[in-house]
Design a protein around this motif. Structure first.
Motif, short mmCIF file in Angstrom:
data_model
loop_
_atom_site.label_atom_id
_atom_site.label_comp_id
_atom_site.label_asym_id
_atom_site.label_seq_id
_atom_site.Cartn_x
_atom_site.Cartn_y
_atom_site.Cartn_z
N LEU A 47 62.64 13.89 41.41
CA LEU A 47 63.01 14.73 42.55
C LEU A 47 62.46 14.25 43.88
O LEU A 47 62.98 14.63 44.93
CB LEU A 47 62.57 16.18 42.29
N THR A 48 61.45 13.40 43.87
CA THR A 48 60.96 12.86 45.13
C THR A 48 61.87 11.74 45.66
O THR A 48 61.76 11.36 46.82
CB THR A 48 59.53 12.31 44.98
N ARG A 50 64.88 11.42 46.92
CA ARG A 50 65.99 12.13 47.56
C ARG A 50 67.13 11.19 47.94
O ARG A 50 68.29 11.56 47.88
CB ARG A 50 65.50 12.85 48.81
N ASP A 51 66.78 9.97 48.35
CA ASP A 51 67.80 9.03 48.83
C ASP A 51 68.85 8.73 47.75
O ASP A 51 70.03 8.61 48.06
CB ASP A 51 67.17 7.72 49.31
N LEU A 54 71.16 11.74 47.77
CA LEU A 54 71.96 11.82 48.99
C LEU A 54 73.03 10.72 49.03
O LEU A 54 74.09 10.91 49.63
CB LEU A 54 71.06 11.74 50.23
N ASP A 75 63.62 21.86 45.46
CA ASP A 75 63.17 22.06 46.83
C ASP A 75 64.32 22.56 47.71
O ASP A 75 65.42 22.00 47.67
CB ASP A 75 62.62 20.74 47.36
N LEU A 78 65.92 19.93 49.95
CA LEU A 78 66.81 19.02 49.22
C LEU A 78 68.16 19.68 48.96
O LEU A 78 69.21 19.09 49.18
CB LEU A 78 66.17 18.56 47.92
#
Length: 118
Positions: A47-48, A50-51, A54, A75, A78
């Motif tokens: 989950l960290t 994000r790129d 996206l 999050d 996010l």
């Protein structure tokens, strides 16, 4: 280990099974977290990262986020960032995300699953 039922797929590769720390997708074994998108599977940092999520913009309509053995919320920032890119987001336990992905992919839907291991 849990096995999922086989279903007809056009272009998508099904999630065949999962277990402690791994997923089996299209007959191949993947250790750790993965993103499944049609016939493409990539390792994912979680989950960290994000790129990686996206970057799915324009490729999918729905992202299923498997949060591991238990359902957890993602999050809010996010979720908002993905929704701003017109990606619907559903967080659920990874076993449920695997089953849901298989159903939606078999219907030809533009879906991806970002899965944390159980």
């Amino acid at each position: 280990m849990v096995r999922l039922n086989e279903m007809p797929f056009e272009d998508a590769v099904p999630i065949d099974g999962y277990g402690p720390g791994f997923f089996r997708v299209g007959g191949k074994l993947y250790q750790g977290a993965v993103i499944c998108l049609s016939a493409e599977v990539t390792l994912w940092s979680g989950l960290t990262d994000r790129d990686a999520l996206l970057a799915l913009a324009g490729k999918i309509d729905v992202l299923l986020v498997g949060t591991g053995a238990e359902m957890a919320h993602i999050d809010a920032d996010l979720r908002t960032a993905l929704e701003d890119l017109d990606i619907g987001v559903e967080a659920m336990a990874s076993p449920t995300a695997c089953r849901s992905y298989n159903v939606l992919a078999s219907e030809g839907r533009r879906v991806a699953a970002a899965l944390l291991p159980v």
